[in-house]
Design an enzyme around this catalytic site. Sequence first.
Site, short mmCIF file in Angstrom:
data_model
loop_
_atom_site.label_atom_id
_atom_site.label_comp_id
_atom_site.label_asym_id
_atom_site.label_seq_id
_atom_site.Cartn_x
_atom_site.Cartn_y
_atom_site.Cartn_z
N THR A 30 0.78 -1.22 0.11
CA THR A 30 0.09 -0.03 0.08
C THR A 30 0.75 1.38 -0.05
O THR A 30 0.45 2.24 -0.50
CB THR A 30 -0.77 0.07 1.33
N ASP A 74 1.75 -6.40 -4.74
CA ASP A 74 1.09 -6.40 -3.34
C ASP A 74 1.65 -7.57 -2.51
O ASP A 74 1.92 -8.82 -3.08
CB ASP A 74 -0.40 -6.91 -3.62
N SER A 75 1.50 -7.40 -1.26
CA SER A 75 2.30 -8.67 -0.57
C SER A 75 1.73 -9.77 -0.58
O SER A 75 2.19 -10.93 -0.10
CB SER A 75 2.72 -8.19 0.86
N SER A 76 0.28 -9.95 -0.79
CA SER A 76 -0.30 -11.24 -1.03
C SER A 76 0.15 -12.01 -2.05
O SER A 76 0.18 -13.21 -2.05
CB SER A 76 -1.82 -10.93 -1.37
N ASP A 107 -0.01 -7.24 4.61
CA ASP A 107 -0.64 -8.26 4.51
C ASP A 107 0.03 -9.63 4.99
O ASP A 107 -0.26 -10.53 5.95
CB ASP A 107 -1.55 -8.69 3.44
N THR A 294 -1.06 -22.56 18.97
CA THR A 294 -2.51 -22.43 19.53
C THR A 294 -3.15 -21.16 18.74
O THR A 294 -2.49 -20.22 18.10
CB THR A 294 -2.30 -21.51 21.11
N CYS A 296 -4.84 -19.09 20.02
CA CYS A 296 -4.98 -17.69 20.96
C CYS A 296 -3.93 -16.76 20.83
O CYS A 296 -2.91 -17.15 20.24
CB CYS A 296 -4.84 -18.27 22.59
N1 ASP Z 1 -2.70 -5.65 0.25
C1 ASP Z 1 -1.58 -4.52 0.63
C2 ASP Z 1 -0.24 -5.67 0.87
O1 ASP Z 1 -0.17 -6.18 1.76
C3 ASP Z 1 -2.03 -4.10 2.14
C4 ASP Z 1 -0.95 -3.18 2.75
O2 ASP Z 1 0.08 -3.22 2.09
O3 ASP Z 1 -1.15 -2.63 3.83
O4 ASP Z 1 0.56 -5.43 -0.12
#
Ligand code: ASP
Length: 359
Positions: A30, A74-76, A107, A294, A296
Amino acid sequence: MAAPYKSITLGNYSQDSTRSRVLVIYTGGTFGMVYQSKGKQLVPFEFEYALDYLPELHRLEREVVFLSLHQPIDSSDITPAIWAELGQIISDRYEQFDGFVILHGTDTMAFTASALSYLLEGLNKPVILTGAQLPVGIARSDARENLLTALEIAATRKDDGSPMVSEVCIFFNSLLLRGNRARKKETSQFNAFYSENYPVLANAGVRIDYNIPYLKPFEPGSRLKLHHRLDTNVFFVKLFPGIEPGIVRSIVATEGLKGIVLETFGAGNAPQAPQFVEALARAVQKGIAVLNVTQCEGGRVVQGQYGVSRRLAEIGVVGGSDITPEAAITKLMFLLGRGYAYQELCGKLAKSLCGEMSA
Ligand code: ASP
């Protein structure tokens, strides 16, 4: 041969200067995103664009070199191959710079920080990951603040000249956290990260207050050893009431599977249904490492504290103490990549490699 990385040098530095040099590696996220013209989606963009919004970088009293991955993401879309590439970039430039900042999407930032903490064995310099919840081009963005403070931390030395921080960390919204202890907790507020089971390493207000007793100590003479291999034949199995033993059996039967992170209830508890326990026992018999973590946020796995976790210990499931799921899955990838025999692998899973879990 791969094309050279695009890089830009900013700030002021002279060869005989005592000022620090910091390398910023831009991966996307982002921080530098823009809205697509025909939609409302944020997409990664070139880092030169982000720099236009940060004129203060030109006035820094240190040298900052910006280098961008060939394709901002995008880090995804991050992959273990990119983690290895980041490790290589740092290792190749380790002597030239005093510290490193990685601009990264939030992310998967905790996965990347964890993976790098294992890959960069013997690290003795700061590697600070940061990013933003709002793109730098938006007036209320947190990008500027996060980057400038991360740069400051990466450049800070103690009175004896050694770096203040000598480990992989995440800096976000005033908090410096150990990278392999941090988790993303927020999608909309600016305080996106926390580390429930390990104290904050620094708090950035008017001053940056370091929590010295909890920082990894600088180790004179320690040399960086870069590892590259991460084995991705791993899987998360998150428990829930009603989980079908047959489905767990199918996962265990998956060809090539070598490791499972089992996300359990409370202090490491799981259903006692015989078919379920047998499915996990089958995994261990096949030489699949099973690491108990866990669900949690705080506290830890203690196998045997309750009757419902005793069986897990008996069949050979490894207790993961207070490790985060992000640090657990990347630790499995890393140790499997090192090619350890099963017993040694399980022994290493149960112990801290670089501060990712309490003893
Ligand atoms: N989707 C974005 C990413 O991880 C979210 C971010 O950067 O905050 O690249």
